[in-house]
Design an enzyme around this catalytic site. Structure first.
Site, PDB file in Angstrom:
ATOM      1  CB  SER A 142      23.195  58.427  11.605  1.00 19.36           C
ATOM      2  OG  SER A 142      23.482  58.997  12.784  1.00 19.36           O
ATOM      3  CE  LYS A 165      23.471  63.075  10.134  1.00 21.12           C
ATOM      4  NZ  LYS A 165      24.139  63.190  11.414  1.00 21.12           N
TER       5      LYS A 165
END
Length: 184
Positions: A83, A108
């Site tokens: 992320s 991600k």
């Protein structure tokens, strides 16, 4: 704060940096953009594209650099880097500000919104995906390092470097050379 820690290091004449985001699952990608702004001014940090193809470009702030842009930087990633840590890593690499080392990151590359429901549960919706400044979609692929963990930290036969490996042995001559060959 990270900013004050970096300023302290600069005041001590530190001239090379290792940013270790191994095992960092990330967080808000806006934080990654702000952190990237400590290393580079007014550069594209990430490109967020929604389901309709609407493209929002997130740039680093202007004139907030804390670290001399001539100082080489290595960023360590692994399968636990996800992320926002991938946004930061991709932003710094694609803008020729750092070299990525370690293992491929988690992958991600989605922006998700969480909505609270009346029954106390939550609903997570994917609302967009982000791309690195070079346009790379890392979702389910991850960020592939420029230098593998094995090449970055050569070790004795049979020894496998783990998350606590000594990153102080980074070859900054190699990092500097790789950064100089980069074109953003």
């Amino acid at each position: 704060s990270l900013e004050s820690a970096l300023k302290d290091l600069e005041s001590q004449n530190v001239n090379a940096y290792v940013l270790d985001v191994r095992g960092n699952p990330g967080g808000a990608f806006q934080s990654a953009v702000e952190i990237a702004g400590l290393f580079m001014s007014d550069k594209l940090a990430t490109d967020v594209v929604d389901g309709n193809g609407i493209d929002l470009k997130f740039r680093t702030s202007k004139d907030k650099i804390v670290i001399d842009e001539k100082h080489p930087m290595a960023i360590w990633v692994d399968g636990g880097s996800a992320s926002a840590s991938e946004v930061l890593s991709g932003a710094l690499r694609d803008n020729c500000r750092a070299v990525i080392m370690g293992d491929t990151s988690f992958g991600k590359g989605l922006v998700q919104a969480v909505y609270g429901l009346q029954n106390g549960r939550g609903l997570v919706l994917t609302v967009a995906r982000y791309l690195t400044p070079a346009g790379t979609d890392i979702n389910k692929v991850g960020i592939v390092p420029d230098v593998s963990k094995e090449d970055a930290l050569p070790s004795a036969p049979g020894f496998v470097p783990l998350i606590g490996s000594d990153t102080s042995r980074v070859d900054f001559k190699d990092v500097t050379q790789r950064m100089s060959m980069c074109s953003d």
